[in-house]
Motif scaffolding. Structure first.
Motif, mmCIF file in Angstrom:
data_model
loop_
_atom_site.group_PDB
_atom_site.id
_atom_site.type_symbol
_atom_site.label_atom_id
_atom_site.label_comp_id
_atom_site.label_asym_id
_atom_site.label_seq_id
_atom_site.Cartn_x
_atom_site.Cartn_y
_atom_site.Cartn_z
ATOM 1 N N ASP A 93 15.232 3.888 2.425
ATOM 2 C CA ASP A 93 14.046 4.098 3.263
ATOM 3 C C ASP A 93 13.131 5.166 2.673
ATOM 4 O O ASP A 93 11.905 5.018 2.675
ATOM 5 C CB ASP A 93 14.450 4.474 4.688
ATOM 6 N N ARG A 94 13.718 6.248 2.178
ATOM 7 C CA ARG A 94 12.905 7.319 1.573
ATOM 8 C C ARG A 94 12.159 6.802 0.353
ATOM 9 O O ARG A 94 10.967 7.064 0.175
ATOM 10 C CB ARG A 94 13.789 8.501 1.189
ATOM 11 N N ALA A 95 12.864 6.065 -0.496
ATOM 12 C CA ALA A 95 12.237 5.523 -1.708
ATOM 13 C C ALA A 95 11.158 4.500 -1.358
ATOM 14 O O ALA A 95 10.080 4.500 -1.969
ATOM 15 C CB ALA A 95 13.304 4.898 -2.605
ATOM 16 N N ALA A 96 11.439 3.658 -0.387
ATOM 17 C CA ALA A 96 10.458 2.645 0.025
ATOM 18 C C ALA A 96 9.194 3.308 0.545
ATOM 19 O O ALA A 96 8.081 2.865 0.239
ATOM 20 C CB ALA A 96 11.066 1.727 1.092
ATOM 21 N N LYS A 97 9.362 4.362 1.318
ATOM 22 C CA LYS A 97 8.203 5.074 1.876
ATOM 23 C C LYS A 97 7.338 5.649 0.757
ATOM 24 O O LYS A 97 6.107 5.566 0.801
ATOM 25 C CB LYS A 97 8.668 6.183 2.819
ATOM 26 N N ILE A 98 7.982 6.218 -0.251
ATOM 27 C CA ILE A 98 7.242 6.782 -1.389
ATOM 28 C C ILE A 98 6.421 5.696 -2.085
ATOM 29 O O ILE A 98 5.292 5.919 -2.507
ATOM 30 C CB ILE A 98 8.208 7.464 -2.375
ATOM 31 N N ARG A 99 6.978 4.498 -2.190
ATOM 32 C CA ARG A 99 6.281 3.380 -2.829
ATOM 33 C C ARG A 99 5.313 2.677 -1.894
ATOM 34 O O ARG A 99 4.612 1.760 -2.300
ATOM 35 C CB ARG A 99 7.291 2.351 -3.346
ATOM 36 N N GLY A 100 5.293 3.069 -0.622
ATOM 37 C CA GLY A 100 4.406 2.427 0.333
ATOM 38 C C GLY A 100 4.846 1.015 0.682
ATOM 39 O O GLY A 100 4.008 0.144 0.926
ATOM 40 N N LYS A 101 6.159 0.794 0.687
ATOM 41 C CA LYS A 101 6.693 -0.533 0.962
ATOM 42 C C LYS A 101 7.632 -0.478 2.157
ATOM 43 O O LYS A 101 8.145 0.578 2.514
ATOM 44 C CB LYS A 101 7.490 -1.047 -0.241
ATOM 45 N N THR A 102 7.878 -1.637 2.720
ATOM 46 C CA THR A 102 8.896 -1.729 3.757
ATOM 47 C C THR A 102 10.257 -1.714 3.074
ATOM 48 O O THR A 102 10.370 -1.951 1.861
ATOM 49 C CB THR A 102 8.776 -3.039 4.562
ATOM 50 N N ARG A 103 11.285 -1.454 3.858
ATOM 51 C CA ARG A 103 12.633 -1.479 3.318
ATOM 52 C C ARG A 103 12.929 -2.846 2.694
ATOM 53 O O ARG A 103 13.455 -2.936 1.582
ATOM 54 C CB ARG A 103 13.661 -1.182 4.410
#
Length: 93
Positions: free
Chosen positions: A26-36
């Motif tokens: 979730d943290r990585a997805a948020k950084i990329r601006g993507k959903t999980r």
């Protein structure tokens, strides 16, 4: 009304993962601006491509293969290599 074909229709995939792994994703997805889901699909897709590309067989004639091996056996040299070897290493601060 458009009909979806089997090739374009998304199918569900269920995964059971530990909470700490989910939090990290979730943290990585948020950084990329993507959903999980999008983040996991992209990561799985890249891993699948890499795996399949690692299995690619490339056939060449014996002369081309010998030339390739000869190039690999040559020691690295040239201006670019010398510059690369003289760049300060980040860990040497």
């Amino acid at each position: 009304m458009t009909k979806t074909t089997p090739e374009t229709h998304a199918k569900p995939v269920n995964l059971r993962i530990r909470e700490d792994v989910r939090t990290l994703i979730d943290r990585a997805a948020k950084i990329r601006g993507k959903t999980r889901s999008d983040f996991m699909i992209d990561a799985a897709y890249r891993a699948a491509e890499d795996t399949l590309l690692d299995q690619a067989l490339i056939k060449v004639d014996p002369e081309s293969y010998r030339h390739y091996l000869d190039i690999l056996d040559e020691p690295p040299s040239g201006e670019g290599f010398a510059r690369l070897m003289n760049v300060p290493r980040p860990w040497q601060g």
